[in-house]
Design an enzyme around this catalytic site. Structure first.
Site, short mmCIF file in Angstrom:
data_model
loop_
_atom_site.label_atom_id
_atom_site.label_comp_id
_atom_site.label_asym_id
_atom_site.label_seq_id
_atom_site.Cartn_x
_atom_site.Cartn_y
_atom_site.Cartn_z
N SER A 44 0.88 -1.51 -0.28
CA SER A 44 0.34 0.00 -0.15
C SER A 44 1.19 1.14 0.07
O SER A 44 1.95 1.46 0.71
CB SER A 44 -1.16 0.09 1.32
OG SER A 44 -1.51 1.68 1.26
N TYR A 76 -3.08 -0.97 10.69
CA TYR A 76 -2.54 -1.36 8.77
C TYR A 76 -1.28 -0.98 8.04
O TYR A 76 -0.69 -1.14 7.08
CB TYR A 76 -3.78 -0.34 8.01
CG TYR A 76 -4.19 -0.44 6.30
CD1 TYR A 76 -4.88 -1.70 5.90
CD2 TYR A 76 -3.68 0.41 5.59
CE1 TYR A 76 -4.70 -1.43 4.73
CE2 TYR A 76 -3.52 0.53 4.15
CZ TYR A 76 -3.82 -1.01 3.70
OH TYR A 76 -3.82 -1.19 2.28
N LYS A 126 1.49 -2.42 6.60
CA LYS A 126 1.62 -2.80 5.21
C LYS A 126 3.47 -2.08 5.62
O LYS A 126 4.44 -2.64 4.37
CB LYS A 126 1.46 -1.51 4.50
CG LYS A 126 -0.65 -2.38 4.60
CD LYS A 126 -0.32 -2.97 3.29
CE LYS A 126 -1.71 -3.49 3.24
NZ LYS A 126 -2.10 -4.80 2.38
#
Length: 257
Positions: free
Chosen positions: A138, A151, A155
């Site tokens: 990401s 998150y 990532k």
């Protein structure tokens, strides 16, 4: 892209970027195993792909199920590419409000799942001395403020895992890279906006937010992932696919409330 993988596995393949990957692999003459928990969407995709795809129900946090999905692909022939794509947004909110259980659940889905997929991909590829792994990272892998805390942490770790594993597997003829999407028109962004099946809303909103007026689509990200699967001298890389909007502008910060 010069050629398509003859056999590929896509985790999180029933919708969004994963489904776009499966569609493109089959369109280029390959076979694909779609691994996902969403049986309804996965079977519908397989039916659309008319014999070029198989569906395997798979919880990507369960090692036995991940190993079985990889073995299903290997039963079709030598596995040329594995796309570790499954993911969720996970827990959002302020750091002081985030529970350890929610943090662990999110990182299991975003990081442990990638570790397991990479582990078993290498298991079947190493004896052959050939194969490509592409992990969906990401823009939150390369900059803070573009996703929730758990998150972003997961990532970043996916990017680090890719770089580390690349060093190990290069002598054996294997490659591993990451594709790093920004805001993308997909079932994931649609779900965040209220309806996982309504792609018109994220298309409109992401187009309005884009400097070019054109949003990144799941097919755009799949193109980049397939390029990495085919790029023989690219190993350990993280390719950002965001039209220059997210990483350059760093306009995120909406996840902390």
């Amino acid at each position: 892209m010069q050629h398509s993988p003859s056999v590929a596995l896509v985790t999180g393949g029933a919708r969004g970027i994963g489904a776009a990957l499966a569609e493109q692999v089959v369109a280029r003459g390959g076979q694909v195993v779609v691994a996902d928990l969403d049986e309804r969407a996965g079977l519908a995709l397989v039916e659309r792909l008319r014999g070029g795809a198989r569906f395997v129900r798979c919880d990507v946090t369960d090692e036995g199920q991940v190993a079985a999905a990889v073995d299903t692909a290997a039963a079709l022939g030598p596995v040329d590419a594995v796309f570790a794509n499954a993911g969720v947004v996970g827990v959002t909110g302020r750091i002081e409000d985030t529970t350890l259980a929610d943090f662990r659940r999110t990182t299991d889905l975003l990081l442990a799942s990638v570790f397991l997929t990479v582990k078993h991909a290498v298991r079947v590829m190493r004896p052959r001395g050939r194969g490509a792994i592409v992990c969906t990272a990401s823009v939150a892998s390369v900059r803070g403020g573009l996703g929730p805390h758990a998150y972003t942490a997961a990532k970043h770790a996916v990017k680090g895992l890719v770089e580390s594993v690349a060093v190990e597997v290069a002598p054996y003829g294997l490659r591993i890279n990451a594709v790093a999407p920004g805001g993308t028109v997909s079932s994931l962004s649609a779900g965040l906006m209220g309806d996982v099946d309504d792609l018109a809303t994220p298309y409109r909103r992401l187009a309005a937010a884009s400097s070019s007026g054109v949003p990144t689509t799941a097919a755009d990200v799949a193109d980049a992932a397939l390029f990495l699967a085919d790029a023989a001298r690219v190993n350990g890389a993280c390719l950002v696919v965001d039209g220059g909007d997210d990483v350059l502008a760093s306009k995120g910060r909406s996840y902390y409330g």
